[in-house]
Design a protein around this motif. Sequence first.
Motif, PDB file in Angstrom:
ATOM      1  N   ALA A   1       5.049   0.778   5.178  1.00  0.00           N
ATOM      2  CA  ALA A   1       3.705   1.049   5.276  1.00  0.00           C
ATOM      3  C   ALA A   1       3.192   1.822   4.135  1.00  0.00           C
ATOM      4  O   ALA A   1       2.035   1.732   3.458  1.00  0.00           O
ATOM      5  CB  ALA A   1       3.403   1.599   6.473  1.00  0.00           C
ATOM      6  N   LEU A   2       3.726   2.995   3.752  1.00  0.00           N
ATOM      7  CA  LEU A   2       3.644   3.987   2.675  1.00  0.00           C
ATOM      8  C   LEU A   2       3.684   2.944   1.274  1.00  0.00           C
ATOM      9  O   LEU A   2       2.610   3.178   0.473  1.00  0.00           O
ATOM     10  CB  LEU A   2       4.503   5.151   2.698  1.00  0.00           C
ATOM     11  N   ILE A   3       4.358   2.488   1.116  1.00  0.00           N
ATOM     12  CA  ILE A   3       4.617   1.579  -0.086  1.00  0.00           C
ATOM     13  C   ILE A   3       3.620   0.597  -0.196  1.00  0.00           C
ATOM     14  O   ILE A   3       2.958   0.344  -1.351  1.00  0.00           O
ATOM     15  CB  ILE A   3       6.043   0.769  -0.380  1.00  0.00           C
TER      16      ILE A   3
ATOM     17  N   GLY B   1       0.734   0.430   1.218  1.00  0.00           N
ATOM     18  CA  GLY B   1      -0.644   1.209   1.033  1.00  0.00           C
ATOM     19  C   GLY B   1      -0.930   1.609  -0.154  1.00  0.00           C
ATOM     20  O   GLY B   1      -2.154   1.410  -0.493  1.00  0.00           O
ATOM     21  N   VAL B   2       0.131   2.170  -1.089  1.00  0.00           N
ATOM     22  CA  VAL B   2      -0.297   2.574  -2.096  1.00  0.00           C
ATOM     23  C   VAL B   2      -0.463   1.544  -3.064  1.00  0.00           C
ATOM     24  O   VAL B   2      -1.338   1.439  -3.829  1.00  0.00           O
ATOM     25  CB  VAL B   2       1.006   3.309  -3.037  1.00  0.00           C
TER      26      VAL B   2
ATOM     27  N   ALA C   1      -4.119   0.078  -2.590  1.00  0.00           N
ATOM     28  CA  ALA C   1      -5.043   0.974  -2.896  1.00  0.00           C
ATOM     29  C   ALA C   1      -5.345   0.714  -4.537  1.00  0.00           C
ATOM     30  O   ALA C   1      -6.481   0.682  -4.740  1.00  0.00           O
ATOM     31  CB  ALA C   1      -4.597   2.278  -2.749  1.00  0.00           C
TER      32      ALA C   1
ATOM     33  N   PRO D   1      -3.162   3.895   2.447  1.00  0.00           N
ATOM     34  CA  PRO D   1      -2.078   4.275   2.826  1.00  0.00           C
ATOM     35  C   PRO D   1      -2.065   4.683   4.314  1.00  0.00           C
ATOM     36  O   PRO D   1      -1.038   4.344   5.256  1.00  0.00           O
ATOM     37  CB  PRO D   1      -1.544   5.480   2.095  1.00  0.00           C
ATOM     38  N   VAL D   2      -2.977   5.455   4.946  1.00  0.00           N
ATOM     39  CA  VAL D   2      -3.283   6.099   6.165  1.00  0.00           C
ATOM     40  C   VAL D   2      -3.606   4.798   7.082  1.00  0.00           C
ATOM     41  O   VAL D   2      -3.340   4.680   8.133  1.00  0.00           O
ATOM     42  CB  VAL D   2      -4.100   7.068   6.305  1.00  0.00           C
ATOM     43  N   THR D   3      -4.204   3.724   6.443  1.00  0.00           N
ATOM     44  CA  THR D   3      -4.644   2.804   7.268  1.00  0.00           C
ATOM     45  C   THR D   3      -3.299   1.859   7.608  1.00  0.00           C
ATOM     46  O   THR D   3      -3.254   1.533   9.077  1.00  0.00           O
ATOM     47  CB  THR D   3      -5.564   1.817   6.709  1.00  0.00           C
ATOM     48  N   LEU D   4      -2.688   1.664   6.729  1.00  0.00           N
ATOM     49  CA  LEU D   4      -1.469   0.897   7.117  1.00  0.00           C
ATOM     50  C   LEU D   4      -0.309   1.734   8.068  1.00  0.00           C
ATOM     51  O   LEU D   4       0.132   1.052   8.951  1.00  0.00           O
ATOM     52  CB  LEU D   4      -0.553   0.399   5.986  1.00  0.00           C
ATOM     53  N   LEU D   5      -0.255   3.091   8.042  1.00  0.00           N
ATOM     54  CA  LEU D   5       0.320   3.748   8.621  1.00  0.00           C
ATOM     55  C   LEU D   5      -0.090   3.736  10.069  1.00  0.00           C
ATOM     56  O   LEU D   5       0.819   3.582  10.952  1.00  0.00           O
ATOM     57  CB  LEU D   5       0.479   5.130   8.273  1.00  0.00           C
TER      58      LEU D   5
ATOM     59  N   CYS E   1      -7.441   9.261   8.734  1.00  0.00           N
ATOM     60  CA  CYS E   1      -6.199   9.853   8.371  1.00  0.00           C
ATOM     61  C   CYS E   1      -5.791  10.639  10.103  1.00  0.00           C
ATOM     62  O   CYS E   1      -4.686  11.075  10.266  1.00  0.00           O
ATOM     63  CB  CYS E   1      -6.669  11.149   7.584  1.00  0.00           C
TER      64      CYS E   1
END
Length: 464
Positions: free
Chosen positions: A111-113, A115-116, A119, A155-159, A214
């Motif tokens: 999710a973090l990777i 999301g970046v 973006a 990133p927060v959307t995917l998290l 967020c």
Amino acid sequence: MQSTRKKYEIDMTEGALLPKILLFSIPLMISSVLQLLFNAADIVVVGQFSGDEALGANCVAAIGSTGSVINMLLSVFMGLSVGVNVLAARYFAAKQDKEMSETVHTTVALALIGGVIIAVIGFVASRPILELMGSPAEVIDLSTTYMRIYFVGMPVTLLYNFGAAILRATGDTRRPLYYLMNAGVINVILNLIFVVGFKMNVAGVAFATILAQCVSAALILKALMTTEENYKLYINKISINMDKAKRIIRVGLPAGLQGTIFSFSNVLIQSSINEFGATAMAGSAAGANLEGFVYMAMNSIYQACVSFTSQNVGANKPDRIGKVLANCLAIVSVVGLVMGNIFYLFGAQLVGVYTAEPATIQYGVQRMAIICTLYFLCGAMDVICGSLRGMGYSTVPMIVSIIGACGLRIVWILTVFRIYHSLTVLYISYPVTWFITASAHLISYFIIKKKVISKMGTGKAEVA
């Protein structure tokens, strides 16, 4: 103290299916609608409070016309959440704690990777894509601003979405609902502050959406970190387990690619709508936003079908696979027919919430007359696809959907629509392709179900 499992989870492998599917789906339905309200609140606030009617209509058109582009760029990564759901539900039902933990920590890392990556791509590609779509001069700057700010929050959307997929795999759809209710209230308040107070129009609503997301992402992470079940998240263990990542991608990537190609066909349709001018764009955007409420309600049944099917495969309960699909098809048909036709009957009043301009309202109702009334076909198509994915097969429904829905839709735009150049003819492409694709999915279902049951009998059922 009552355990987290007892409070929130649903045993999908025992007992009557209908009440459990409804117990799973209703909170998810409400939370999905709340998530859509983020975008609806954006459109309503800028449409009513941006100043004069012309600017308000342009802001509505700007935000509404970005949906297909955002979905196209986001779909591949969002598709991975389907893979997360299938894998986590399988391990949860089979009580494979080590595999479940590895799946959770891999999911958060992905999710973090992801999301970046999205973006950066979205920020850079927004304007060029809008130009290729022929976005009108009075709208394109506003659309670009909205999209670029929106993509920064990926990133927060995917998290949130990946974390919610883990909870759904265990049967927990209530906590994501509670978190979105909190975030939704914050979103509306910030919309009013930024647009009415600071006169920021589309930029204001984009920032409000990011900040609200967020909040929901933080609450999901807290839930995963504080549980005592086998899906507990430890920050220091967040990393990619290659085996689990491959399994997630094996199911999720075809789902994501299917969503991207679907979105591409919708981008072509949006480009065709753009040919009719900003007023038609605004009306279509408002109509599409209202349709979204029906779609998200039906999509909750699709997600139930994925989770229930996958858990029963994991628990080696082949007799329940067909029952899950039958129940989900019945529910989604009722939801689609009732909600779709109610939305159409009150179409003028509902579109009027977004804009007061009569011509815009007329364009919105014109779209809803065709799509809303037959939307249950889309729900049936998705539910059958969900059953296939729950059984671990994602490539087959991707191919069927690309050919049946996307391919035929593109052919329709390039042929029938060019001969009979009207918005009504353009919108008819939706129900025609839904019916054809649903029929093809059903044929695939009977073939694949037989194969999966055979593998379950030998104990070799696995994500295919």
